[in-house]
Design a protein around this motif. Structure first.
Motif, PDB file in Angstrom:
ATOM      1  N   ASN A  33      -9.562   3.942  -3.988  1.00 10.69           N
ATOM      2  CA  ASN A  33     -10.746   3.139  -3.721  1.00 10.69           C
ATOM      3  C   ASN A  33     -10.672   2.490  -2.333  1.00 10.69           C
ATOM      4  N   LYS A  34     -11.797   1.946  -1.876  1.00 12.93           N
ATOM      5  CA  LYS A  34     -11.852   1.296  -0.567  1.00 12.93           C
ATOM      6  C   LYS A  34     -10.907   0.105  -0.468  1.00 12.93           C
ATOM      7  N   ASN A  35     -10.668  -0.581  -1.594  1.00 16.45           N
ATOM      8  CA  ASN A  35      -9.785  -1.746  -1.573  1.00 16.45           C
ATOM      9  C   ASN A  35      -8.315  -1.359  -1.747  1.00 16.45           C
ATOM     10  N   LYS A  36      -7.994  -0.074  -1.550  1.00 15.34           N
ATOM     11  CA  LYS A  36      -6.634   0.483  -1.604  1.00 15.34           C
ATOM     12  C   LYS A  36      -6.076   0.584  -3.027  1.00 15.34           C
ATOM     13  N   ILE A  75      -5.105   0.665 -10.812  1.00 11.11           N
ATOM     14  CA  ILE A  75      -3.823   0.170 -10.328  1.00 11.11           C
ATOM     15  C   ILE A  75      -4.039  -0.403  -8.928  1.00 11.11           C
ATOM     16  N   PHE A  76      -3.611  -1.644  -8.749  1.00  7.29           N
ATOM     17  CA  PHE A  76      -3.825  -2.376  -7.506  1.00  7.29           C
ATOM     18  C   PHE A  76      -2.557  -2.353  -6.648  1.00  7.29           C
ATOM     19  N   ILE A 132       0.836  -1.199   0.000  1.00  7.13           N
ATOM     20  CA  ILE A 132       0.000   0.000   0.000  1.00  7.13           C
ATOM     21  C   ILE A 132       0.875   1.255   0.000  1.00  7.13           C
ATOM     22  N   LYS A 133       1.928   1.278   0.828  1.00  5.35           N
ATOM     23  CA  LYS A 133       2.828   2.435   0.878  1.00  5.35           C
ATOM     24  C   LYS A 133       3.567   2.627  -0.439  1.00  5.35           C
ATOM     25  N   ALA A 134       3.991   1.533  -1.064  1.00  7.51           N
ATOM     26  CA  ALA A 134       4.686   1.633  -2.352  1.00  7.51           C
ATOM     27  C   ALA A 134       3.771   2.232  -3.415  1.00  7.51           C
ATOM     28  N   LEU A 135       2.522   1.784  -3.458  1.00  6.36           N
ATOM     29  CA  LEU A 135       1.572   2.327  -4.427  1.00  6.36           C
ATOM     30  C   LEU A 135       1.263   3.788  -4.120  1.00  6.36           C
TER      31      LEU A 135
END
Length: 181
Positions: free
Chosen positions: A128-131, A152-153, A30-33
């Motif tokens: 989004n809610k799913n990060k 992008i996930f 999550i931090k990388a994205l």
């Protein structure tokens, strides 16, 4: 009656085993994205193209022109030159296009790839809610305008959906990396 219970048990075991195979999103992902999205400077290399499965695409697939393992609505791009890069408010791309065009043709039989080089318009990024992130914008190639949606996930996988003014829509899936890499 016992066969019904046996079938139900098998289905439940299958459902539970499939749902548990999903790997959780880590805080590091999550931090990388988030760091990539803070100052947009990334590139997407696509592994697959998903054109609309029209009658014409089906006829091409039936003729054997798409190569082994490819079908009318899923074409493997591994080994093919392709990218979409966003750096600040600029975009560049070279994405092979598979699908139908409506009239608009370049003179001199130019490449039918989707190529951007310039500025993005109406850029919007939403977490989004799913990060994951959903990014929408418009971009112009030499002869047409495309509305683009990127998803992008956190695992740095991406979907690109392009809707052109003179071509059928196409979707790509691939991997995100920092543009400077």
């Amino acid at each position: 009656m016992k066969s019904k219970y046996l079938i139900i048990c098998i289905l439940m075991v299958t459902v539970l085993s499939c749902s548990s195979s999903k790997s959780p999103i880590t805080e590091a992902q999550i931090k990388a994205l988030d760091s990539i999205m803070a100052k947009p400077d990334f590139s997407i290399k696509s592994d697959w193209a998903y054109p609309q499965a029209t009658l014409a695409m089906q006829q091409i697939a039936n003729s054997g022109l798409l190569g082994p393992g490819n079908v009318a609505n899923a074409i493997n791009l591994i080994g093919n030159y392709n990218f979409l890069t966003i750096s600040g408010d600029s975009i560049s791309s070279h994405l092979p296009y598979y699908g139908e065009r409506q009239m608009h043709m370049d003179y001199n039989g130019g490449d039918s790839a989707i190529e951007f080089k310039g500025l993005v318009e109406n850029y919007k990024a939403l977490k989004n809610k799913n990060k994951s992130y959903t990014i929408t914008f418009s971009a112009k190639s030499k002869s047409e305008t495309f509305n683009t949606t990127l998803t992008i996930f956190p695992n740095l996988k991406a979907n690109i959906l392009l809707s052109g003014s003179s071509r059928n829509s196409i979707r790509y899936s691939g991997t995100v990396s920092k543009a400077k890499e």
